[in-house]
Design an enzyme around this catalytic site. Structure first.
Site, mmCIF file in Angstrom:
data_model
loop_
_atom_site.group_PDB
_atom_site.id
_atom_site.type_symbol
_atom_site.label_atom_id
_atom_site.label_comp_id
_atom_site.label_asym_id
_atom_site.label_seq_id
_atom_site.Cartn_x
_atom_site.Cartn_y
_atom_site.Cartn_z
ATOM 1 N N ARG A 123 4.325 -19.278 -11.380
ATOM 2 C CA ARG A 123 4.739 -19.512 -10.856
ATOM 3 C C ARG A 123 3.594 -20.151 -8.734
ATOM 4 N NH1 ARG A 123 4.983 -13.294 -9.053
ATOM 5 N NH2 ARG A 123 2.946 -12.459 -9.108
ATOM 6 N N GLU A 162 5.582 -13.115 -1.540
ATOM 7 C CA GLU A 162 4.276 -12.844 -1.789
ATOM 8 C C GLU A 162 3.587 -14.860 -1.458
ATOM 9 O OE1 GLU A 162 3.461 -9.286 -4.520
ATOM 10 O OE2 GLU A 162 2.843 -11.160 -5.903
ATOM 11 N N GLU A 319 7.387 -3.998 -3.177
ATOM 12 C CA GLU A 319 6.575 -4.150 -4.056
ATOM 13 C C GLU A 319 5.689 -3.036 -4.547
ATOM 14 O OE1 GLU A 319 6.051 -7.233 -6.013
ATOM 15 O OE2 GLU A 319 6.929 -8.364 -5.543
ATOM 16 N N TRP A 327 -1.472 -7.472 -15.420
ATOM 17 C CA TRP A 327 -2.625 -8.115 -15.145
ATOM 18 C C TRP A 327 -4.547 -7.653 -14.668
ATOM 19 C CZ3 TRP A 327 -3.779 -6.181 -9.978
ATOM 20 C CH2 TRP A 327 -2.602 -5.490 -9.311
ATOM 21 N N HIS A 370 4.620 -4.660 -17.124
ATOM 22 C CA HIS A 370 4.491 -4.615 -16.354
ATOM 23 C C HIS A 370 5.881 -3.369 -15.877
ATOM 24 C CE1 HIS A 370 4.689 -3.905 -11.894
ATOM 25 N NE2 HIS A 370 3.225 -4.854 -11.401
#
EC number: 3.2.1.23
Length: 689
Positions: A123, A162, A319, A327, A370
């Site tokens: 990404r 982000e 978030e 991660w 996650h």
């Protein structure tokens, strides 16, 4: 709602005039078959979810090809969410360009410092300065705004996602051209650049703008001001992209607020959020707590700084995680109570929205491990039950807190992004220094002392605070130095530390001795640094020890008191901790080493006494409980967070508990380990300082 003042918070489609906490998550329905959507809506209602973020990574679904659009699936879920009373924070989906775009235009892919192309497959594989990427991204933004601007579920726009998390530093030719344009705007002439960059050193002098490049891989240390300016430029380039999308959204949907999710946490500091804070209609932040001792304190610090960026207005926790992330090298689940603590500690610092990544835990993809509000185990799980209980607490127990602002503290702790950038680079007296770590050490000392402190960017209005601490304020322009001097001479109490006040905005050393323009104010002069090797400690004669740094100090003013001296090593007998009382009632203190935790807190208590700042907590709670205060009309909401893994008895506290303590009728109230409680306390007079 059409003017900028009306865009200061979410546009609630249902009952818009009632303040409430937003509660929800990133929602990715495109990852699931439609039969799952109905279960999602049912579980959202049960959990008290009233907002979700849609479309963050949906570009390839929304635009399958350069001239092909597919809004049908998003129309469907937007309609269903609205029917179920759930608002939407709609992302512009520009965070991750689709395969067709990078295949047709590989020139949008970033280049690393060593010239390698960052490929697709993850990404944020795009150049912030690519005109090709910008054209396609703004086309998508325009299409979304035109299609969804009038949708009744739309509560806010979420630009990209982000920004800069993975692509803040691009060294491509696009970046080089944009960097030169940015430098022309800053310095006007090539001579101005040569002066700022001190290019006569190492024969780096430029005679034409086309010779100037980003700080790519070099044979030795790259020019330090070039590095600092490239950090500034990189942050500004992403900010410019934010502005470009925002302007389209403001023009086409003037009543809908626009934000983007910052990353004020830990060691993420490549974007200057003090600058960015002025570009959004409300502040939003992402934060993931460190699963280690002190992690909750760092969460508090980051939430506090986010509140400082919000300038007292409500802000959005966009978030965080219900449990483990995916991660780190090892990703432990959160212990019982930690999910609620992490959420409510953000609320205590002014957040009026509590959201997670993500709603339903993915079955595939890079983030399938996650955690989410609905884990792999489904609704029959501890995580989902905790999620539903927190939703109830926000909707019922704490409903009246929504819309209140945070009550300013009497002490401030300043955080400077440019100093952090400058201290992280190479060719310095020590590579062990970190602005965030030093600021955190002082923040922990405030928590240990039981004293509230506001964490603020250096451009904030901090002159009204009784005590201001400026840890590692390395980059000190003359204008900021004058503000600090005026503050202390006007009666304020200033505390600064080693390696502060060393360079100006061009990274040129303030000559004449350290710490430059603060020498006279502090009543001392440092001729030479004495950084300490890793693991080496130096003793002070007050029983404390220091690490990382020491200074060879000459006291130059008779009014400067030496509170502690070095007790051993080559600086034995020399001043280590000083404080100069000023004629106007203020003071200026200097801390020349990184003190151990116990003695840093002891020093802070002494400095607080001199400034007339006292803890608002009973003595037995200081250090064990963090106090944070929000203020409404005629009332304060005092949040108490248990910093320990043991129950804490709450005595001598005024007011009425809203949540988190045992029943009010019992003789003794106990705050559970890692728990947060809020107390309503009636007050007379204005609720702000």
């Amino acid at each position: 709602m059409t003017d900028a003042a009306s865009r200061d918070w979410l546009r609630w489609p249902h009952d818009p005039d009632r303040p409430r906490f937003a509660y929800g998550a990133d929602y990715n329905p495109e990852q699931w078959p439609r039969e799952v959507w109905e279960e999602d809506l049912r579980l959202m209602r049960r959990a008290g979810v009233n907002i979700v973020t849609l479309g963050v990574f949906s570009w390839s679904r929304l635009q399958p090809g350069p001239d092909t659009w597919d809004f049908g699936w998003l129309d469907d879920i937007m309609d269903r969410l609205h029917e179920n009373g759930i608002a939407v924070d709609l992302a512009t989906a520009t965070a991750s360009p689709p395969a067709w775009l990078t295949t047709a235009h590989p020139e949008v892919l970033p280049l690393t410092r060593t010239g390698e192309t960052v490929g697709p497959g993850a990404r944020q594989h795009w150049r912030p300065t690519s005109p090709v990427f910008r054209r396609y991204a703004l086309e998508l933004t325009t299409a979304l705004a035109e299609h969804y601007g009038g949708h009744p579920a739309l509560a806010a726009w979420h630009v990209n996602n982000e920004l800069g998390c993975h692509n803040v530093h691009d060294y491509s030719d696009d970046a080089a051209a944009a960097f030169r344009t940015w430098l022309r705007g800053r310095y006007t002439t090539i001579d101005g650049l040569n002066h700022a960059w001190a290019t006569d050193f190492w024969s780096q002098r430029y005679t034409d703008w086309e010779q100037v490049l980003p700080p790519r891989l070099a044979a030795s240390h790259a020019n330090p001001t070039q590095q600092l300016d490239f950090a500034r430029f990189s942050s500004d380039a992403l900010r410019d992209h934010l502005r470009a999308e925002r302007e389209i959204l403001h023009r086409l949907t003037p009543g809908i607020p626009v934000t983007t999710n910052f990353m004020v946490m830990g060691h993420t500091a490549d974007m200057n959020y003090a600058d960015w804070a002025h570009e959004v209609d409300f502040i939003a932040n992402d934060h993931y707590v460190r699963p280690e001792p002190g992690g909750a304190d760092e969460l508090s610090f980051s939430a506090n700084l986010t509140g400082g960026l919000a300038r007292g207005r409500p802000w959005y926790l966009m978030e965080h995680s219900t449990s483990a992330v995916n991660w780190r090298s090892v990703n432990p689940a959160k212990a019982p109570g930690e999910m609620a603590r992490d959420s409510l500690l953000h609320v205590a610092h002014g957040a009026d929205a509590v959201c997670y990544f993500q709603w339903r835990q993915s079955a595939g993809g890079a983030e399938k491990y996650h955690s989410a509000m609905v884990p792999h185990a489904g609704a029959d799980s501890r995580v989902y039950r905790d999620v539903a209980e927190l939703g109830r607490v926000l909707k019922e127990d704490l409903a009246e807190v929504a819309g209140s602002g945070r009550l300013p503290a009497r002490a401030a702790l300043l955080f400077d992004w440019e100093s952090r950038w400058a201290v992280r680079r190479d060719s310095l007296p020590s590579s062990l220094l970190d602005v965030h770590d030093e600021a955190m050490s002082w923040y922990t000392a405030f928590l240990d002392a039981g004293v509230r402190v506001d964490v603020l960017p250096t451009d904030a209005d901090w002159e009204g605070y009784d005590l201001v601490v400026t840890p590692l304020l390395h980059v000190l322009p003359e204008a900021t130095a004058r503000r600090l001097t005026s503050y202390a001479e006007g009666g304020g109490h200033l505390v600064t530390t080693y390696f502060s006040g060393i360079v100006d905005e061009n990274d040129h050393v303030h000559l004449g001795g350290y710490p430059g323009p603060l020498r006279e104010l502090l009543g001392l002069r440092v001729e030479e640094f004495a950084p300490l090797p890793e693991g080496v400690r130096v003793a002070l004669d007050d029983g404390s020890t220091g690490t990382l740094w020491s200074d060879r100090i000459t006291v130059t003013d008779a009014g400067t008191q030496v509170w502690a001296r070095y007790a051993d090593g080559p600086l034995a007998g020399g001043a280590a901790l000083t404080r100069r009382a000023l004629p106007g009632g203020g003071s200026a203190a200097y801390v020349s080493t990184r003190l151990d935790e116990e003695h840093r807190t002891a020093l802070l208590n002494r400095l607080l006494d001199g400034a007339g700042v006292e803890s608002e907590l009973p003595e037995e709670l200081r250090g064990r409980v963090e106090l944070t205060v929000r203020a409404g009309e005629g009332v304060e909401y005092r949040f108490l967070t248990n910093r320990t893994d043991e129950p804490v008895k709450l005595h001598q506290l005024p007011g009425t508990p809203l949540t988190g303590a045992v029943a009010a009728g019992e003789e003794e109230r106990v705050l559970a380990p890692r728990a947060v409680t809020a107390w309503r306390v009636p007050v007379s007079g204005p609720a702000t300082r």
